[in-house]
Design a protein around this motif. Structure first.
Motif, mmCIF file in Angstrom:
data_model
loop_
_atom_site.group_PDB
_atom_site.id
_atom_site.type_symbol
_atom_site.label_atom_id
_atom_site.label_comp_id
_atom_site.label_asym_id
_atom_site.label_seq_id
_atom_site.Cartn_x
_atom_site.Cartn_y
_atom_site.Cartn_z
ATOM 1 N N MET A 1 -117.182 -62.398 29.789
ATOM 2 C CA MET A 1 -117.423 -63.819 30.010
ATOM 3 C C MET A 1 -116.110 -64.579 29.854
ATOM 4 N N ILE A 2 -115.910 -65.592 30.697
ATOM 5 C CA ILE A 2 -114.765 -66.491 30.588
ATOM 6 C C ILE A 2 -115.303 -67.908 30.423
ATOM 7 N N LEU A 3 -114.822 -68.589 29.396
ATOM 8 C CA LEU A 3 -115.211 -69.974 29.151
ATOM 9 C C LEU A 3 -113.929 -70.794 29.010
ATOM 10 N N GLY A 4 -113.713 -71.752 29.933
ATOM 11 C CA GLY A 4 -112.487 -72.528 29.906
ATOM 12 C C GLY A 4 -112.740 -74.015 30.055
ATOM 13 N N TYR A 5 -111.788 -74.810 29.533
ATOM 14 C CA TYR A 5 -111.890 -76.270 29.609
ATOM 15 C C TYR A 5 -110.510 -76.865 29.840
ATOM 16 N N ARG A 6 -110.417 -77.813 30.772
ATOM 17 C CA ARG A 6 -109.153 -78.477 31.096
ATOM 18 C C ARG A 6 -109.010 -79.775 30.290
ATOM 19 N N PHE A 7 -107.913 -79.885 29.548
ATOM 20 C CA PHE A 7 -107.609 -81.077 28.763
ATOM 21 C C PHE A 7 -106.515 -81.871 29.464
ATOM 22 N N ASN A 8 -106.616 -83.180 29.409
ATOM 23 C CA ASN A 8 -105.570 -84.038 29.959
ATOM 24 C C ASN A 8 -104.577 -84.340 28.851
ATOM 25 N N LEU A 9 -103.606 -83.423 28.664
ATOM 26 C CA LEU A 9 -102.625 -83.544 27.580
ATOM 27 C C LEU A 9 -101.258 -83.777 28.186
ATOM 28 N N ILE B 1 -107.446 -65.514 23.812
ATOM 29 C CA ILE B 1 -107.233 -66.948 24.009
ATOM 30 C C ILE B 1 -106.105 -67.129 25.008
ATOM 31 N N GLU B 2 -106.355 -67.895 26.067
ATOM 32 C CA GLU B 2 -105.354 -68.201 27.078
ATOM 33 C C GLU B 2 -105.135 -69.713 27.110
ATOM 34 N N ILE B 3 -103.884 -70.130 26.969
ATOM 35 C CA ILE B 3 -103.526 -71.548 27.026
ATOM 36 C C ILE B 3 -102.527 -71.721 28.165
ATOM 37 N N THR B 4 -102.874 -72.533 29.168
ATOM 38 C CA THR B 4 -102.035 -72.715 30.353
ATOM 39 C C THR B 4 -101.752 -74.197 30.553
ATOM 40 N N HIS B 5 -100.478 -74.514 30.775
ATOM 41 C CA HIS B 5 -100.091 -75.903 31.002
ATOM 42 C C HIS B 5 -99.469 -76.058 32.383
ATOM 43 N N GLY B 6 -99.910 -77.078 33.129
ATOM 44 C CA GLY B 6 -99.343 -77.374 34.434
ATOM 45 C C GLY B 6 -98.196 -78.361 34.320
ATOM 46 N N PHE B 7 -97.035 -78.007 34.873
ATOM 47 C CA PHE B 7 -95.845 -78.855 34.762
ATOM 48 C C PHE B 7 -95.632 -79.721 35.995
ATOM 49 N N PRO C 1 -100.673 -81.018 37.030
ATOM 50 C CA PRO C 1 -99.564 -81.503 36.202
ATOM 51 C C PRO C 1 -100.058 -82.364 35.039
ATOM 52 N N GLY C 2 -99.526 -82.093 33.854
ATOM 53 C CA GLY C 2 -99.907 -82.858 32.687
ATOM 54 C C GLY C 2 -101.213 -82.438 32.055
ATOM 55 N N HIS C 3 -101.872 -81.404 32.603
ATOM 56 C CA HIS C 3 -103.128 -80.904 32.048
ATOM 57 C C HIS C 3 -102.897 -79.549 31.375
ATOM 58 N N THR C 4 -103.758 -79.244 30.415
ATOM 59 C CA THR C 4 -103.709 -77.961 29.712
ATOM 60 C C THR C 4 -105.085 -77.313 29.773
ATOM 61 N N SER D 1 -96.766 -79.776 40.668
ATOM 62 C CA SER D 1 -97.742 -79.357 41.662
ATOM 63 C C SER D 1 -97.612 -77.887 42.047
ATOM 64 N N TRP D 2 -96.568 -77.205 41.567
ATOM 65 C CA TRP D 2 -96.375 -75.812 41.982
ATOM 66 C C TRP D 2 -95.974 -74.872 40.850
ATOM 67 N N PHE D 3 -96.024 -75.327 39.579
ATOM 68 C CA PHE D 3 -95.564 -74.477 38.482
ATOM 69 C C PHE D 3 -96.416 -74.685 37.237
ATOM 70 N N GLU D 4 -96.806 -73.554 36.614
ATOM 71 C CA GLU D 4 -97.529 -73.564 35.355
ATOM 72 C C GLU D 4 -97.029 -72.412 34.484
ATOM 73 N N VAL D 5 -97.324 -72.485 33.193
ATOM 74 C CA VAL D 5 -97.018 -71.389 32.270
ATOM 75 C C VAL D 5 -98.240 -71.151 31.397
ATOM 76 N N GLY D 6 -98.653 -69.879 31.297
ATOM 77 C CA GLY D 6 -99.773 -69.504 30.449
ATOM 78 C C GLY D 6 -99.313 -68.626 29.297
ATOM 79 N N PHE D 7 -100.044 -68.700 28.186
ATOM 80 C CA PHE D 7 -99.752 -67.883 27.007
ATOM 81 C C PHE D 7 -101.052 -67.259 26.524
ATOM 82 N N TYR D 8 -100.997 -65.958 26.178
ATOM 83 C CA TYR D 8 -102.186 -65.212 25.780
ATOM 84 C C TYR D 8 -102.047 -64.679 24.364
ATOM 85 N N ILE D 9 -103.159 -64.688 23.639
ATOM 86 C CA ILE D 9 -103.273 -64.028 22.342
ATOM 87 C C ILE D 9 -104.426 -63.031 22.451
ATOM 88 N N PHE D 10 -104.127 -61.726 22.356
ATOM 89 C CA PHE D 10 -105.133 -60.678 22.484
ATOM 90 C C PHE D 10 -105.604 -60.235 21.101
#
Length: 259
Positions: free
Chosen positions: A251-259, A73-79, A39-42, A81-90
């Motif tokens: 290859m997958i390269l990802g990083y979690r931001f505290n946003l 590019i995949e951007i996923t935000h956690g809302f 929650p609160g992370h992207t 403890s049990w729900f998130e939404v991801g968005f993709y740009i292909f």
């Protein structure tokens, strides 16, 4: 009971109100784990793959995949403890074609919270999206992906028995298509895990396609656990049937931001 009712309600909403989504194709090659972003992370991920040996002819207006570079590019935000939404740009790049936008997807996902203390992780994602016809014969599609995983000592496994449904294109007549994905890996060190990933598409659930028309692909893959905020995965995919791209590097390269 209130938590259970909320989870079940969200599950029903995701199952029945999400009308569209897409099969895996070769833009986001990943076996999902059951966990969601905190929650609160992207989470921002770059999915890169290059088709070393793929299709070489235009089929039904769809461009061949041979020597195509796909960047997603995949951007996923956690809302919570049990729900998130991801968005993709292909996107896709190929010699003589330049760099092109392929399409976009949105992916809501619900999971069983860790506080329930289930012996396995369980979540369900829906992926709703559009791809241009020159890259996919089926432009509007829907994917529902149940996810079950478990960590046992140094071993890890995840099963994604995915269902795909086309809403615009030749795949509409097929109905629901079964596309199972599976992964198992072993932690050789605290920072390095290796294993196999499997991706398949066997045809409609009402009657599978002949083996020659099915898609089956195996990826020997490595995961690097360099830090909790990072996700690093790479592998080499080998197609096992004539209708599958024969060789893909990813290859997958990802990083979690505290946003």
């Amino acid at each position: 009971m209130l938590k259970i009712a909320s989870f079940v309600g969200a599950l029903i909403l995701v199952f029945f109100l999400a009308p569209l989504a897409d099969a895996q194709d070769n833009y986001e090659i990943q076996v999902y784990g059951a966990d969601t972003v905190e929650p609160g992370h992207t989470m921002v991920e770059l999915h890169s793959n290059f088709t070393i040996d793929g299709s070489k002819q235009v089929v039904d207006g769809v461009l061949p995949t041979n020597h195509a570079e796909h960047e997603t590019i995949e951007i996923t935000h956690g809302f919570n403890s049990w729900f998130e939404v991801g968005f993709y740009i292909f996107t896709s790049a190929k010699n003589g074609q330049g760099w092109q936008w392929v399409g976009d997807h949105i992916r809501p996902r619900v999971r069983v919270p860790e506080s329930w203390r289930w012996p396995v992780g369980v979540s369900i994602s829906n992926e709703i999206g559009y791809q241009r016809h020159k890259f996919s014969a089926d432009t509007w599609t829907w994917e529902i992906r149940p996810i079950v995983d478990q960590k046992v000592g140094r071993w890890y496994w995840s099963l994604n028995p995915t269902m795909d449904r086309s809403f615009h294109g030749p795949g509409v007549s097929q109905g629901v298509v079964f596309s199972p994905n599976f992964k198992f890996s072993y932690d050789f060190t605290p920072k390095i895990a290796g294993g196999l990933e499997y991706y398949g598409s066997v045809g409609p659930v009402t009657g599978f396609d002949p083996i020659s028309q099915q898609q089956h692909q195996i990826f020997p893959a490595i995961d690097l656990n360099v830090a909790p905020q990072w996700e690093i995965n790479f592998g080499l995919g080998i197609g096992l049937t004539g209708s599958t791209d024969h060789l893909i590097a990813k290859m997958i390269l990802g990083y979690r931001f505290n946003l």
